[in-house]
Scaffold this active site. Structure first.
Site, PDB file in Angstrom:
ATOM      1  CB  CYS A 131      -0.925   0.007   1.224  1.00 25.68           C
ATOM      2  SG  CYS A 131      -1.974   1.462   1.343  1.00 25.68           S
ATOM      3  CB  CYS A 134      -0.569   2.333   3.975  1.00 29.97           C
ATOM      4  SG  CYS A 134      -2.228   1.839   3.520  1.00 29.97           S
ATOM      5  CG  ASP A 135       3.217   1.030   4.674  1.00 30.63           C
ATOM      6  OD1 ASP A 135       2.813   1.509   5.755  1.00 30.63           O
ATOM      7  OD2 ASP A 135       2.974  -0.137   4.317  1.00 30.63           O
TER       8      ASP A 135
END
Length: 299
Positions: A131, A134-135
């Protein structure tokens, strides 16, 4: 066992749905064959969930569970084996007890496809991610590898190129499958480098994080993160030949209603353009609201 609302899946969508349904006064049972939290349990740190500057996936999952049970949700660690509908009641066979419910919210999520190469599992959450939104921000100014050649891989490579110093796209074919406009944008970026007709043979690290990837063409790239976008597989097998699906994803309307009255789907398992923790939780809330309206109309 009887309940008003059965929630299948205890990730963010399922626990959100269960909590909302319980707060509406219903007898709610949520089941999952694994620990509550779903994909959250594999995320080391989250910084884009509203209300949290930073939170571990495990801690957020724990908070979801505590909140749901505080509203009266009962959670059982049972896997769903079969689903049927008799009149206005759903009959669900599980690895525990058989369940009868007035409404069912299906929130089993989807699993990211893995490469299956050495180092992938070892460094998941330590540089290996599925992701970008997300990261990606954790790797500002770092060297990043992106594996895949579809729209998601190209779109997220463009996103990551704004964060990382270098982005290396690794694709097993000699051409991308993504849209031409995305290919053109990728090729126009000075800090994106292409590695075609090869794949990742091994993800290397120092025990704390990723340090490089070894490719099948003999190249070793020094990178700090590997983002893998080779597709996801929805956990929708239970609904085969029961509800309408597209590419394995459950088709819903904006109210999370499926083609089966009283059956709702929420989160990554349904057809949706964006899959994040926050959107899954929102889906769960919408599904619970729709389930409430459905049950009221039964009376």
């Amino acid at each position: 066992m009887e309940c008003d609302v059965l929630v299948i899946g205890c990730g963010p969508a399922g626990l959100s749905a269960a909590g909302y349904a319980a707060r509406a006064g219903y007898n709610v049972l949520a089941i999952d064959s694994l620990a509550p939290g779903g994909q959250l349990l594999y995320i080391d740190e989250i910084e884009n969930y509203p209300g949290y500057e930073k939170v571990s996936g495990y801690a957020l999952a724990e908070n979801f569970e505590k909140q749901a049970t505080s509203f009266g949700v009962k959670i059982e660690f049972w896997g769903a084996l079969d689903i049927d509908k008799d009149g206005n009641l759903f009959k669900v066979k599980t690895t525990g007890e058989d369940i009868t419910a007035k409404a069912v919210i299906f929130a089993t999520g989807a699993a990211h496809r893995h490469l299956g190469c050495p180092g992938e599992e070892e460094y998941q959450g330590k540089g290996v991610s599925y992701c970008a939104t997300c990261d990606g921000p954790f790797f500002k100014g770092k060297k990043i590898a992106v594996v895949g050649g579809g729209d998601t891989a190209l779109t997220d490579a463009l996103y990551l190129s704004k964060l990382g110093s270098e982005v290396h796209i690794i694709h097993r074919r000699n051409e991308f499958r993504g849209q031409k406009v995305l290919q053109d944008r990728v090729k126009a970026k000075d800090n994106i480098f292409l590695h075609l007709s090869c794949n990742v043979e091994r993800i290397n690290g120092d025990g704390k994080g990723v340090t490089s990837v070894s490719l099948t063409d003999g190249t070793e790239l020094e990178v700090n993160a590997v983002f893998i976008f080779v597709g996801i597989t929805p956990n929708s097998q239970l609904l085969e030949d029961f509800a309408e699906m597209s590419g394995g994803f459950v088709i819903t309307d904006n109210h999370m209603r499926t083609t089966v009255p009283g059956l709702f789907a929420a989160g990554d398992v349904r057809t949706t353009p964006f899959r994040q923790v926050v959107t899954a939780a929102g889906d769960g809330a919408a599904a619970a609201h729709a389930a409430d309206e459905y049950i009221q109309n039964l009376q």
